[in-house]
Design an enzyme around this catalytic site. Structure first.
Site, PDB file in Angstrom:
ATOM      1  N   LYS A 101       0.841   1.533 144.744  1.00 30.01           N
ATOM      2  CA  LYS A 101       1.014   0.907 143.432  1.00 30.01           C
ATOM      3  C   LYS A 101       2.178   1.487 142.637  1.00 30.01           C
ATOM      4  O   LYS A 101       2.817   0.805 141.852  1.00 30.01           O
ATOM      5  CB  LYS A 101      -0.275   1.030 142.616  1.00 30.01           C
ATOM      6  CG  LYS A 101      -1.345   0.062 143.082  1.00 30.01           C
ATOM      7  CD  LYS A 101      -2.461  -0.061 142.053  1.00 30.01           C
ATOM      8  CE  LYS A 101      -3.447  -1.150 142.445  1.00 30.01           C
ATOM      9  NZ  LYS A 101      -4.284  -0.750 143.605  1.00 30.01           N
ATOM     10  N   GLU A 135      -3.108  -3.870 132.314  1.00 30.38           N
ATOM     11  CA  GLU A 135      -4.553  -4.087 132.461  1.00 30.38           C
ATOM     12  C   GLU A 135      -4.979  -3.345 133.712  1.00 30.38           C
ATOM     13  O   GLU A 135      -4.190  -3.136 134.629  1.00 30.38           O
ATOM     14  CB  GLU A 135      -4.875  -5.579 132.597  1.00 30.38           C
ATOM     15  CG  GLU A 135      -4.803  -6.141 134.015  1.00 30.38           C
ATOM     16  CD  GLU A 135      -3.420  -6.139 134.628  1.00 30.38           C
ATOM     17  OE1 GLU A 135      -2.430  -6.170 133.866  1.00 30.38           O
ATOM     18  OE2 GLU A 135      -3.325  -6.093 135.865  1.00 30.38           O
ATOM     19  N   SER A 178      -2.621   1.523 152.681  1.00 35.27           N
ATOM     20  CA  SER A 178      -2.172   1.364 151.297  1.00 35.27           C
ATOM     21  C   SER A 178      -2.513   2.546 150.395  1.00 35.27           C
ATOM     22  O   SER A 178      -1.817   2.809 149.426  1.00 35.27           O
ATOM     23  CB  SER A 178      -2.746   0.073 150.713  1.00 35.27           C
ATOM     24  OG  SER A 178      -4.161   0.061 150.828  1.00 35.27           O
TER      25      SER A 178
HETATM   26  C1  LIG Z   1      -4.989  -1.698 144.326  1.00 32.81           C
HETATM   27  C2  LIG Z   1      -5.074  -1.378 145.749  1.00 32.81           C
HETATM   28  C3  LIG Z   1      -5.069  -2.382 146.749  1.00 32.81           C
HETATM   29  C4  LIG Z   1      -5.062  -3.833 146.447  1.00 32.81           C
HETATM   30  O1  LIG Z   1      -3.985  -4.307 145.730  1.00 32.81           O
HETATM   31  P1  LIG Z   1      -2.859  -5.211 146.383  1.00 32.81           P
HETATM   32  O2  LIG Z   1      -2.063  -5.668 145.233  1.00 32.81           O
HETATM   33  O3  LIG Z   1      -3.533  -6.326 147.105  1.00 32.81           O
HETATM   34  O4  LIG Z   1      -2.083  -4.372 147.314  1.00 32.81           O
HETATM   35  C5  LIG Z   1      -5.069  -1.995 148.065  1.00 32.81           C
HETATM   36  N1  LIG Z   1      -5.132  -0.707 148.421  1.00 32.81           N
HETATM   37  C6  LIG Z   1      -5.148   0.289 147.498  1.00 32.81           C
HETATM   38  C7  LIG Z   1      -5.210   1.688 147.974  1.00 32.81           C
HETATM   39  C8  LIG Z   1      -5.124  -0.010 146.138  1.00 32.81           C
HETATM   40  O5  LIG Z   1      -5.155   0.967 145.246  1.00 32.81           O
END
Ligand SMILES: *Cc1c(COP(=O)(O)O)cnc(C)c1O
Length: 616
Positions: free
Chosen positions: A312, A334, A600
């Protein structure tokens, strides 16, 4: 050798498939088939012959459809007699039509070629299909060596369960004497993401890998375009559906974002922060034990190692730099689970800019550690007390704030969602992920393009970044994993592409989980980051055109995949990322495939959930 793609059903998908310029497109008229065709066929290039497929239909019915849809071939899939075929030929001559007549024969392990005899000279082609329970679409092939010594000179079409795995078999079949009569290959269910929806990515793979198809025109000349257009749309999705009062704010951003992002000084500052502050490039790690377990080559893109523990921050760094160049001195955001709030509070602290994060009152209680982090970073957390007191309400509060403070405030949206230009802007900031994958893979595998990229989708920002530089590269398969919660049809899920319909959420038109009268459905997933009722417009487009393969993974399967990674590789993933890792339950990869999975985020934030779930 020609290509027929059969079982076409949906307008948009028909158009996308037609752009590949196959020789034939098949439309099935058989009520028992999930691919039964109704409605209109969009205008197609005249080089594509439309084929009507019928099962024991009457001559009248067939003639009616031929006239209605301008079919150039009819395929008879039932027990049509030679006499019946003759009647059709009579009609064809009567009307002076240019119409090919195909008769289907189902083959299991052997075939009595004497059955062809009565049809010789009456039909134009034979089509050999696999004998199975269903009339076509059974998904498995018969043994083509049965055709050895083919006694006829009527050309034939091979059908039945042909998929990417059959490419080699087709190539070797073409070396056999009977292949002299091979007119076309007919494909259907193996190229589908669901009945009637063809995967463009898989079809492209087929076309580019089969020598006989290399010259199919549309393939190279008309690459699909997955970039946002000037109006902010990806195909049918996107746009800016905003209240009048928000127009100046969004318009300011729309007219400036690309220029700002392209300034050399902007790029320099962005790159420097990604390197020195975020810790990029994030490693592309070959997961040896995970690869052995699933018998394919798995690389993990380690976004979990970024500062703040997820992807993020790539976006919030980018947006705070845009905000500075627009002269804004106040940031709003938000947040639902608090991850985006923390990433925003982080960059505001870094830049010394005031930060206000709107968060549902219920979420504030549920996500106490992230609230504490935001406060420690100097942000103000404002509770949204209306409605369900969750993310949706926090978003409404943030928008209200922005309307009231248009001059000094920038609104940082946390995923590839929102009114144009947000989805594109966020995607571009996250595209550093696939930019790095390309050169990292080149170093490790000698090629820039993996066979597949896999990512979980909440709003879709880590996914968009992971796909971005591969979108127009047909050899790279795109796989999206959504949260099925307690099961897609349990009423507690966030499987938007499966359950969603077109609607408008947070300022853009996209697929959205909603009740029949258009109320947004409350989503559910064990992972807070995937708990969102929509997906970004790019992903709706990838879904609808078949460019992306979409899967949904339950809480249980995701948790098991998270545990598996922990114990095979010593990496505890965020539960969001665990969903992407669970792809191996649903999708079989070949041993030589290179599969890059977006990790992610890290699992520290989810430890309590893991503890509860596994009773650790
Ligand atoms: C917020 C988040 C997501 C989902 O958000 P996307 O915008 O779909 O990428 C996925 N993995 C993690 C670790 C997150 O913090």
């Amino acid at each position: 050798m020609k290509l027929k793609i059969c079982g076409m059903k949906y307008q948009e998908n028909i158009e996308a498939v037609a752009a590949l310029k196959p020789d034939y497109l098949g439309f099935i008229f058989y009520e028992n088939s999930p691919r039964n065709f109704e409605g209109e066929i969009p205008k197609l290039p005249s080089a594509i012959k439309k084929v009507g497929v019928f099962v024991d239909a009457s001559v009248d019915f067939i003639v009616e459809k031929v006239k209605q849809y301008d079919f150039k071939a009819i395929q008879l899939h039932g027990n049509e007699t030679p006499r019946f075929c003759q009647d059709l030929q009579g009609f064809k001559n009567l009307e002076g039509l240019d119409l090919e007549l195909w008769k289907v024969f189902s083959i299991k392990d052997q075939f009595d070629f004497n059955r062809l005899q009565p049809y010789e000279g009456i039909v134009d082609y034979f089509l050999f299909d696999t004998k199975g329970k269903e009339k076509g679409g059974n998904g498995y092939t018969f043994d083509w060596s049965v055709l050895k010594g083919y006694p006829s000179s009527t050309p034939f079409i091979l059908s039945g369960g042909i998929g990417l795995d059959e490419i080699e078999a087709i190539e070797s079949f073409k070396k056999r004497p009977e292949s002299k009569y091979l007119h076309a290959i007919d494909v259907n269910s193996k190229f589908e993401s669901e009945p009637g929806v063809k995967s463009i990515e898989k079809l492209k793979k087929m076309i580019s890998n089969l020598e006989g198809f290399k010259n199919l025109q549309g393939f190279k000349k008309q690459p699909m375009n997955y970039q946002v257009n000037e109006k902010g749309y990806y195909g049918d999705f996107g746009g800016a559906y905003i209240p009048e009062m928000l127009y100046p704010n969004v318009e300011e951003l729309r007219t400036t974002y690309l220029d700002i992002m392209n300034e050399p000084s902007f790029k320099k500052e962005f790159d420097q922060l990604l390197r020195d502050y975020v810790g990029r490039p994030s490693p592309l790690y070959f997961a040896k034990r995970l690869s052995e377990k699933h018998n394919t080559k798995v690389y993990l893109k380690r976004e979990d190692l970024n500062h703040t523990g997820a992807h993020k921050v790539n976006n919030t760094i980018g947006q705070i730099l845009v905000a500075k160049r627009l002269g804004k001195n106040r940031i709003i955001a938000e947040t639902g689970a608090g991850q985006h709030g923390v990433a925003t509070a982080t960059v505001c602290a870094l830049m010394g800019i005031k930060c206000i994060v709107y968060m549902g009152e219920i979420d504030i209680k549920r996500q106490a550690p992230n609230v504490a982090r935001m406060k420690m970073l100097g942000a103000e957390v404002r509770p949204a007390k209306s409605g369900s007191k969750t993310l949706k309400d926090a978003t409404n509060e943030a928008i209200r704030d922005w309307i009231n403070n248009p001059v000094d405030t920038h609104y940082i949206i946390g995923s590839a969602i929102g009114p144009h230009p947000y989805p594109d802007m966020v995607t571009r900031f996250q595209s550093i992920i696939s930019e790095e994958i390309k050169w990292q893979l080149k170093e490790k595998e000698g090629r820039e393009h993996p066979d597949y990229v896999v990512a979980c989708i909440g709003g879709g920002s880590n996914a968009a970044g992971t796909y971005y530089h591969f979108l127009e590269e047909p050899s790279v398969g795109i796989i999206a994993v959504e949260a099925a919660g307690k099961g897609v049809h349990s009423g507690e899920s966030a499987a938007t592409s499966q359950l969603g319909k077109e609607g408008i959420i947070h300022g853009c038109k996209t697929l959205l989980m909603q009740t029949p009268d258009g109320q947004i459905t409350e989503p559910y997933s064990i992972s807070a980051g995937l708990d969102y009722p929509g997906v970004g417009p790019l992903h709706s487009h990838l879904y609808k055109t078949g460019r992306g393969e979409f899967y949904s993974v339950t809480d249980d399967d995701a948790m098991a995949a998270g545990l598996e990674l922990s114990q095979l590789e010593g990496i505890i993933p965020a539960i969001e990322s665990s969903h992407a890792l669970a792809i191996f339950n649903d999708k079989k990869f070949r041993p030589e495939d290179v599969v890059v999975i977006s990790l992610s985020g890290r699992g520290d934030k989810d430890l309590d959930t893991y503890i509860d779930y596994f009773k650790l």
